[in-house]
Design an enzyme around this catalytic site. Structure first.
Site, PDB file in Angstrom:
ATOM      1  N   HIS A 112       0.839  -1.204   0.000  1.00  0.00           N
ATOM      2  CA  HIS A 112       0.000   0.000   0.000  1.00  0.00           C
ATOM      3  C   HIS A 112       0.873   1.254   0.000  1.00  0.00           C
ATOM      4  CE1 HIS A 112      -3.250   2.751   1.512  1.00  0.00           C
ATOM      5  NE2 HIS A 112      -2.207   3.323   2.113  1.00  0.00           N
ATOM      6  N   GLU A 113       1.889   1.267   0.852  1.00  0.00           N
ATOM      7  CA  GLU A 113       2.765   2.441   0.925  1.00  0.00           C
ATOM      8  C   GLU A 113       3.528   2.643  -0.381  1.00  0.00           C
ATOM      9  OE1 GLU A 113       2.262   4.454   3.133  1.00  0.00           O
ATOM     10  OE2 GLU A 113       1.114   3.158   4.458  1.00  0.00           O
ATOM     11  N   GLU A 122      -6.173   7.378  -0.923  1.00  0.00           N
ATOM     12  CA  GLU A 122      -6.086   6.194  -0.061  1.00  0.00           C
ATOM     13  C   GLU A 122      -6.759   4.987  -0.724  1.00  0.00           C
ATOM     14  OE1 GLU A 122      -4.507   5.478   2.813  1.00  0.00           O
ATOM     15  OE2 GLU A 122      -3.566   7.432   2.582  1.00  0.00           O
TER      16      GLU A 122
END
Length: 283
Positions: free
Chosen positions: A130-131, A208
């Protein structure tokens, strides 16, 4: 759709900035406010990695110091087609992680000691993917652009408030026009920055969702990332990050400030239930 949504939101900020610029007398005031906001925000953007890593006491690690975690990030970066980022560990027991850096060539990823304690290797891999999704999607740049426009609009709003209080809009001949102009200027000065802030937060939520989807594709395990998000939500409720700051809260995978949820319009993070549901739908 998240790319389209981000484009539309940034376009709204642009329109709002132009509208506010016209309200204070044309392009001059708008240009001054924009340049001031750009200098402040892009200065932060250029040095964001050093600032935020130092703020949270992050410690860089090498392959020899933590071969498992370093190797995990290296494998994910290769899958994503990204240069190897710098890898940091934050000495904090609150479970969380973030990415920073002005571009993929100057990126860094950081994870707390707490997140490594509560997640399985597969779940931690999902979080780091995700990062890296943020890095791949250049979200630091996009967030900086949104902050620049919102900051310029806020500055123009302050100019309008001062102008209204000092008597702007009272030069008309009709008796009531002065009061009407004053009320209109004050309303615009208050509502436009509020609208800009809401749009900026909507941009953050959209990125996000996009990082979740990108991370799921990078690691190949959407359910692992979904499980990790559920654990992180519970973990942040039990142990909020004491050193967290509102200015950097949007960078973390879950809101580090509090375990409770804010009103959706005023939150930098989407509802966790919706994030998990979208990931589960990708299986």
């Amino acid at each position: 759709m998240n790319h389209v949504k981000t484009t539309l939101l940034l376009s709204l900020l642009t329109v709002l900035l132009v509208f506010m610029g016209g309200a204070i007398g044309g392009k001059g005031g708008m240009l001054i406010a924009f340049v001031m906001a750009a200098v402040m925000n892009f200065g932060s953007y250029w040095f964001s990695d050093k600032i935020v890593l130092r703020m949270y006491g992050a410690q860089e690690i090498t392959r020899n110091e933590n071969p498992a975690f370093y190797g995990m990030v290296e494998r994910l970066a290769q899958r994503a087609g990204l240069p190897m980022p710098k890898v940091y560990i934050i000495p904090d027991q609150s479970p969380n992680a973030f990415a920073t850096g002005r571009n993929p060539q100057h990126a860094a990823v950081a994870a707390t000691e707490g997140i490594m304690r509560i997640l399985t290797p597969e779940e931690l891999e999902g979080v780091m993917a995700h990062e890296l999704g943020h890095v791949k999607n250049r979200d630091i740049l996009i967030s900086t652009i949104a902050a620049t426009f919102a900051g310029a609009i806020s500055m123009i709003g302050s100019m309008l408030q001062w102008g209204a209080m000092l008597g702007a809009g009272r030069g008309d001949d009709e008796e009531g026009s002065g009061i009407g102009g004053l009320v209109g200027s004050l309303a615009m000065a208050i509502l436009a920055p509020l609208a800009a802030m809401l749009i900026q937060m909507a941009v953050s939520r959209s990125r996000e969702y996009l990082a979740d989807a990108t991370g799921a594709h990078i690691c190949g395990r959407p359910q692992a990332l979904a499980n990790a998000l559920a654990k992180l939500q519970n973990g942040s409720r039990m142990l909020p990050m004491q050193e967290a700051r509102p200015a950097t809260a949007h960078m973390f995978i879950v809101n580090p400030l509090t375990g409770g949820s804010l009103l959706s319009l005023f939150s930098t993070h989407p509802p966790m239930e919706e994030r998990i549901a979208r990931l589960q739908a990708m299986r």
